[in-house]
Every structure is written in C-alpha cells, then in structure tokens.
Design an enzyme around this catalytic site. Structure first.
Site, mmCIF file in Angstrom:
data_model
loop_
_atom_site.group_PDB
_atom_site.id
_atom_site.type_symbol
_atom_site.label_atom_id
_atom_site.label_comp_id
_atom_site.label_asym_id
_atom_site.label_seq_id
_atom_site.Cartn_x
_atom_site.Cartn_y
_atom_site.Cartn_z
ATOM 1 N N LYS A 295 0.884 -1.167 0.000
ATOM 2 C CA LYS A 295 0.000 0.000 0.000
ATOM 3 C C LYS A 295 0.920 1.214 0.000
ATOM 4 C CE LYS A 295 -3.147 2.875 2.449
ATOM 5 N NZ LYS A 295 -3.524 3.392 3.763
ATOM 6 N N GLY B 87 -7.799 10.119 9.144
ATOM 7 C CA GLY B 87 -8.074 10.376 10.548
ATOM 8 C C GLY B 87 -9.120 11.437 10.826
ATOM 9 N N ALA C 245 -9.352 6.142 3.610
ATOM 10 C CA ALA C 245 -9.292 7.319 4.477
ATOM 11 C C ALA C 245 -10.590 8.115 4.436
ATOM 12 C CB ALA C 245 -8.140 8.262 4.110
ATOM 13 N N GLY C 246 -10.982 8.587 5.600
ATOM 14 C CA GLY C 246 -12.128 9.468 5.719
ATOM 15 C C GLY C 246 -13.358 8.836 6.336
ATOM 16 N N ASN D 186 -9.286 2.687 9.322
ATOM 17 C CA ASN D 186 -8.518 2.393 10.528
ATOM 18 C C ASN D 186 -9.074 3.154 11.731
ATOM 19 O OD1 ASN D 186 -6.553 2.118 12.552
ATOM 20 N ND2 ASN D 186 -4.858 2.169 11.141
ATOM 21 N N SER D 187 -8.967 4.474 11.695
ATOM 22 C CA SER D 187 -9.365 5.263 12.866
ATOM 23 C C SER D 187 -10.822 5.041 13.254
ATOM 24 C CB SER D 187 -9.155 6.761 12.597
ATOM 25 O OG SER D 187 -7.805 7.031 12.354
#
Lengths: 259, 259, 259, 259
Positions: A100, A161, A187-188, A209-210
């Site tokens: 990645k 994040g 992301a997002g 992830n977050s």
C-alpha cells in the site's frame, strides 16, 4: 442465509471481504486483534515505519501472519525514494510483493504528494510490486496510476483520521466510471453509513482504521463496518429505487430540483 | 458470531429486528414473501384499505399470520374519523390492537394532516389501541403524540415513496432528544445507507417499503436493509470517533468549520 | 444600473425589498438602526411582548414609525388565545391590522404549535387581520394556512436562532409549488448564502433577525443580506444553467448520480 | 451607500471586483458584452486557442481592450509544452504577462493534469509570467504552486461547466488556511449562492463562465453574481453568528450533532 455478492479480485487474488483494516491507534493489542476478527477483514495493513521504529515487528507480524493477508504500507514516507525503499524493505522482511503506497505531501493534513506518488508507483510496478496507491479523489491521477499498472486505486474519501465520510461522492463516482481496476476508498470513513455509501457508489472496497480504532467500542464498530460494507455492496448490486421529490411526482426528482 | 445489540421494546413487546417492512408494490407475492424473509423483519405492515379493496384479505393475512407480527395501517385515510374506523375494522378482522396510524393531508405528497392525526391518535389511545403514528419530523407534534400515549413516534425521513433519505437529520436528532418513546423513522429511506444513518442518529427502528419493493432486486435489497440497520445500530452503540477537519487538527472540526 | 426584479406584493401592498428584518438581540439601539438602514428592509418586525415588558414601546415605535412598515409579532405566545389577544393589542397600539403570527409549542426549540397556530390564524383572519404565520416547513400546514386566508406563509428554514440555513430545501420547494400566496422563509438563515438559497428556491422573501443582530458586525451583515437576497432573486429570475456531473456528460447530472 | 470591503490585490495590481468572468459560450457577442458590464468584472479571461482558431482574435480583443483587464488562458492545452507556448503567444499578441494556466488531463471531465501543470507553472514563473493556475482542490498542489511563485491559486469548486457548486468546501477551507496567496475558486459555480459560499469560505475571488453564459438570461445572472460575490465577501468580513442545533442549546451545534 447466503449472501451471494460478487467476490473482489485484486491482482489475481480473490477476497470475500471488501473491508481492509488498519492496525494503528487501538487502545491495546488485544482490542486490535478482537476488532480484526469482528471485522471479517482478510487484508490488514501495517505501517513498516511504525513496526521498525518501535521494534515490535516480529511480535506484530507473528500475531497476524497466517490469519490475515498482510498488506505493508509506506505511511510516514514523504518522497518517492523513501517509499520505494520502504516497500523493498517490506518485501524482504515479510515476503510479500504487495504494497500500500503512501507518499505524504503535508504532515499536517496527510494529503498525498501526487508527483512523488506517481514516480514511486512507476518504480515499484517496474520492480514487480503489486501496488495499491493511496491518492486524491482526482480522476486524472487515478487514471495515471492505472496506466502505470497499479493493481487498484485508493482515493481518499476525506483526510486521514478525519472521520468526515465521503466528502465528494461525485469525484468518486467519476473515478468509478473511468477506471477498470478496483476502486477502494481509503481514508475518511468515520462511521458505518460512510462505508455503506462508498460501496453504494460502486466502489470495490473500503480501507479504514481510525473509525474502528478510535471508536468508544472498537470491536463493536468493527462488526458495524463489516455489516455496513456488505449492506452497501448488496444495495449496489440490488439496484436502488429512483429518487423523486415525492412519490406521485410525474417526473423524476432530479429534473425539477434546483438544489 | 453474536451481535449483542440492545433489543427494541414497544408497548411491552420485544423485537430483535429493528426493521419494519411494508407489503405494498412488490413485483409479485412470492418476491414479497422472499423479501420479508431476507429482511429478518418481525413486524410487517399491511394497508387495511388495500386489503379490503382488492378482496385478497384472507389470502394475504393467511400468508403472513404466525410468521410475522402484523401491523395494520390506515394508509389512504384522510380524516380522523376514517382512520379510527379503519383501525377498529383492523382490530376486529385481525385480532390486534396495534395500529400504524396514517392520516394523509395531501394526496399528492402524502404528508400527514397533523390536526387530524392528533385527534385520531387521542381517540385510538382512549379506545385501547397501541398507536404508532406516522408524522412529520416536527418535534412538537412528536411530543404531543407521546403525551397522548402513543407507543412510539414515527417521523418521516422524506415523503413516502420518494427514496430521498433522511432530509433533515437535525430534526430527527431533536425528536430523539425530546421523546422517551421509541422513535422509528417511517418513509423516505431509499437505500441501505439511509437506514444506517437513521440508526446512527439514535433512532430505535426504521419502517420502509418502496426501497425494497421497488429495487431492481427486492430480495437482495431486503438483506441489505437488514444488515444496514444492524450496522447503524452497532455504530450508534459503539460510539463513533469525533470528526475533525484533518487528523492533526488540534481542535475538533466543528469549531473551525464555517459550512 | 437598474435591477428590474419583480416587486413583492402582500395583501395589496407592494414592497421593493424582499428582506424582512427583526429588531431583537442587537448590541444596542444605534447598531439596530444602522443595520435596518443598511439592510434596505421596508418591513421590520417587533415583538409586542418584549415591547410591553420592558416598557420601551413608545421609544422603539417612535424610532421606527414613518421610516418602516412595522409588523408586530406574537413572539412568546404559547396558545392561540394569547396570540390573538396580543395581535389585538398590537392593532390597537400601533394602528395596523398586520400581524406576524407566532404560536410557540416548545420553549427550548421554539418550533410552532401547529394546532394552536391554525386556530389563531382562523380567528385573526375572521377578525380582519392580515396574517403572516410562522410555521413548520410542512406543505399541508401551509396549504391550510392559505385556505384560511393568510396573506403569506412563513415556513422556517431551521429553528429560530440556530443559524443553520435551509435544512430541507425540498420541503420549501414543495411548499412553493403548492401555495399561491407569497412564501417567506422565516427563521434559520445564518449567513448571506442561506438567504440567497431561499430566494433561488423561488421564495418571495426572507425574514431574519439573529443572523444580522448576532454577527460580529451587524451593519455589514445587514448589507450582505440585502445583496444576497437581491442576488438570489435575480438568479431565480435569470434561470440557472443545468447541473451535470461534468460538462461533456451526455445526460444531465441527475440521471446518473446515485447520491 | 458605500460598501467598504477590502480590495483584492494580485501581483501588485488592485481590483475592486472579486469576480473574474469568462467570455465563452454566450448566445452572442452583444449578450456577452452586456453580461460583462452587468457583472462589474474588471478581469475577463479569453481562451487563446479559441481566439486563434476562429480567427476572431482582433475583433474580440478590440472589443475588450481598454475596458477590461484581459487575462488570456491556455484552455485546450494538454501538455506543459503546449501551455507554455500558448502563454508566450498570448504575451506577444496581447502585451500582457498575466496568464491563466490550464493544463487539461482528461478531455471528458476537464480535470487538470497536476504533473504537467506544476511543470508549466515553474517554466512560466521562471519566464517572468504572472501565473494564475487552475488546479484541483488539493492543498498539497496549491502549496506547491505557491512555492513555485504563482500569483494566486485557483482550485476548482467542481468540474468545468458542471454548475455543481463547491463540492468539497472542506478542501477549499484547508487551502485557504495553508496558502498566503489569493485563493480564487475557478470552475463549478452554477448559481449565485455558490459564489457567495466561495466568498464566505474566505476565498479572495471567483472565476466563472458557464453559470452566466448558459443562464436563460445571462445579463441578469451576471448581475446576480456581482451581488452574490459582494454579499459573500461582506458576510465573511462581518463574521457570521455561530450555528446551534437550536437557539437555546447550551453548547454549540457541532459538539452534539452526529451528522
């Protein structure tokens, strides 16, 4: 009951789950492992930089190896050169040519550096890697990455994040139209409906992830994401009803709405 | 794996599923039955008017009875009087004192008539019914319905049959804050993420019909809705991450955003 | 340069300005007077309750009389009876049969009480008033108010004092389609673009207060509102370009977008 | 009445108007001239390619010269080389070193090619041009363009000719925070409120074309844009009221909202 959705294939490898999960920022390792399991994810991504720096590489990889398809990432790299070296290190250490690719252009917002990203992608593809690049929601950049030979494109939905969801679904839709390789929103995503929306737009997967790691209850949120992605994919395959201003409106909504 | 979400209780009756499904506008009866099963819904709603008019009452009720908690509704009623009579007819015919109360104020948009709705709700509560009223996304109306003794409030997310999603999540959030009875979003859901959003707002359930019945593949969309509602509920219980303009922003998003 | 927009007529009275301004919550009286002038408003609304309570009635009315068309309002009334009495008091004190009718249903959110509002509107119309009712963005309620004989309908864009803008433009659009009397968005406007959007939806005017009174520089914001409302009206009259996903898209945007 | 807004300065040149207008796609030349006048724009942009191709260069430039600050653009260029040559041609033909730099990456969506854009910007700055680059709403690209020495950055609000408005105000806000040079939203504006929103975000100006040229009444829309941009700027300078879920909410809106 069976859920006969189409499986996802990237670079010849087929996955049942369309959720890709990160391994950073969990309260502790056990919560991370429980969340990974609850998520149903087959692919988990690990930052090579982080692993190297804190010296827990063997530990983490030993934990994950065998149970998950490990996707090393180049988080923390700010130049093509750094990213390429990190990818090569990962290949050697982990025995995988999947990477990645992240090349960060701004350490505050973590938006990618498009020039460096394209250069690194080219070098890594030439070197035999299966490259999954984190990029802007820019159709032209995505088409270039595809032309270079990347195995997928991974446009951001919002800053890493941020938890802001898909800020510009129109761009994601254009990318979906113009690219043949898998499109994975990276992301997002902040909550379950964000992930569902990504899938309803026709994306092939979601990397997050977050949203899980920083939820009050990461394990429960991991399961929420698993179901949301399956729900969004099913809704996409099912073909949603048209929108109208109201049911008996003689024309479809969109011809009459000014907003 | 178990999904330990809190069950929903309405008027003393507990349900595992938070999805309430309608029975109108399916391509055919078999598709409807398959969709109901795929949805996991325990409560299905049937229009008394429609049943009576097309003379298929026994057939439809025979099909559903025993497998589902049947919730008759007063769709097609334009006055409190009509709605009350229809509810009484339903109670006699079906042996249930539960009623989904609709009093329509405009046959084009199918928005409710608040005055007639409140009057009918009062009469039906006085007559011993368990009343679940379809209403505007108006906090004052919802509080009045609760004060009257309704077992839940069912604000619309968007016009019936529009598929527009939750047009005004702020009102739904205010209703959620101000009411103690279950809040069930009724009408407007068009696809899976819409249902997830309703649940993430803290609603207790979602009632929908067209989104499933008018999807290209109703059975697949029924399963999408089942998962989306479970995902949204889990995300609500899990407690989502905060939103920020970007991850390293020192303050939360909202203090800095002007949009 | 001339701006040949269509003037607004309410109950036979014609106005060049489509901005209606409130007189509450300014830093001080001089700022209020300067803001009123900068706004170009011809109609200003004054709360009878507030005027009576603080005993400054004569002062405020003396200041405004002659320069503005004063529209007394029934802010702070919670029942039809209170609102009717307050309107009658205003008529006697100010010599005007115009009344902005507010009947509040909840002192926290200041949403209207639809039942009491309709009753008060009927009584006041019967008593010869020119009634401009503050109401929900509910098409059925607006149609009832029109049928009663109100001179305009004034649906809220968002809760009073929230500054949230037009939360549900679709409802405002439906109201615009279904009502023949002027539609004036009342409450919710927070900044200039919110007012422009209201006008672009085809509304006939905007009534606002906090957006000007609570801006850091109320006089500058008053002028912003004046221009925004004129801009929005001109844009509405000019007929905007169609939306497309991108310019060379062969079909209009809306047929292809899923969001 | 005066409107004491701060003037805009680019490369040492000061403008009272913050609206930059294009000259393409009008019904006819007279409508274009009338729209330019109604808009109050001081800077108008002209495509060198179009001018050259249709042989009407002298005509158009004769019409505009003296009355407007002409900003030639490189629309239709797909490589840095083409764009640089076109800029040099413009400088020679028109005697201006200002250039609106467009390097298109996709002829369907007209998104820019970031790599070619950055290369062309560097060459033109080195060659003494005042470069105003059309770019993505990508903060990293904008910061690079600023570092190269561009006189402003001109991120798109939405695809050229789409009329979709500011699709991702969050990115525009980040760009505004991170760049010191003027930020001018270029492309995407469809109606007056879109332009006002751009200004309320703190942008320094708006460049638009289709929104005026393709309105039903371009001259009226031109005036709408003039007022909207002034309104949005005034609102930005005035400092808007905070948003709250409702007025009496004890905390600001954003801490409590889940959407």
């Amino acid at each position: 009951m069976q859920t006969p959705t189409v499986p996802l294939t990237i670079a010849g490898k087929t996955f049942r789950s369309r959720l890709f999960l990160g391994t950073a920022r969990y309260p502790n390792q056990q919560v991370m492992l429980d969340a990974l399991e609850a998520s149903g994810a087959e692919v988990v991504t690990v930052a090579m930089r982080r692993v190297s720096l804190d010296g827990q590489a063997e530990n983490l990889f030993d934990l994950l190896r065998g149970r998950y398809h490990i996707l090393p990432n180049t988080a923390g790299c700010y130049t093509a050169r750094d990213a390429v070296l990190t990818a090569q290190l990962a290949r050697e250490a982990l025995g995988t040519n999947w990477i990645k690719l992240e090349v960060i252009g701004d350490d505050e917002t973590l938006f990618p550096d498009v020039e460096q990203l394209l250069q690194a992608a080219q070098e890594l593809v030439d070197d035999g890697f299966v490259v999954l690049p984190y990029c802007n929601d820019d159709p032209v950049t995505c088409k270039k990455l595809e032309a270079i030979g990347c195995a997928a494109v991974m446009p951001l939905g919002a800053p890493i994040g941020s938890g802001m969801g898909i800020r510009n679904p129109y761009n994601i839709q254009i990318i979906r139209e113009q690219c043949q390789v898998p499109v994975i929103v990276d992301a997002g995503v902040g909550t379950a409906s964000d992930a569902a929306i990504a899938m309803e737009l026709g994306c092939d997967g979601v990397l997050l992830n977050s949203a899980v790691a920083q939820a009050r209850d990461p394990v429960k949120m991991a399961r929420a994401m698993r179901l949301a992605i399956e729900a969004g994919r099913l809704a996409y395959e099912a073909g949603r009803m048209p929108r109208r201003l109201y049911a008996s409106a003689s024309s479809p909504l969109e011809g009459r709405i000014q907003l």
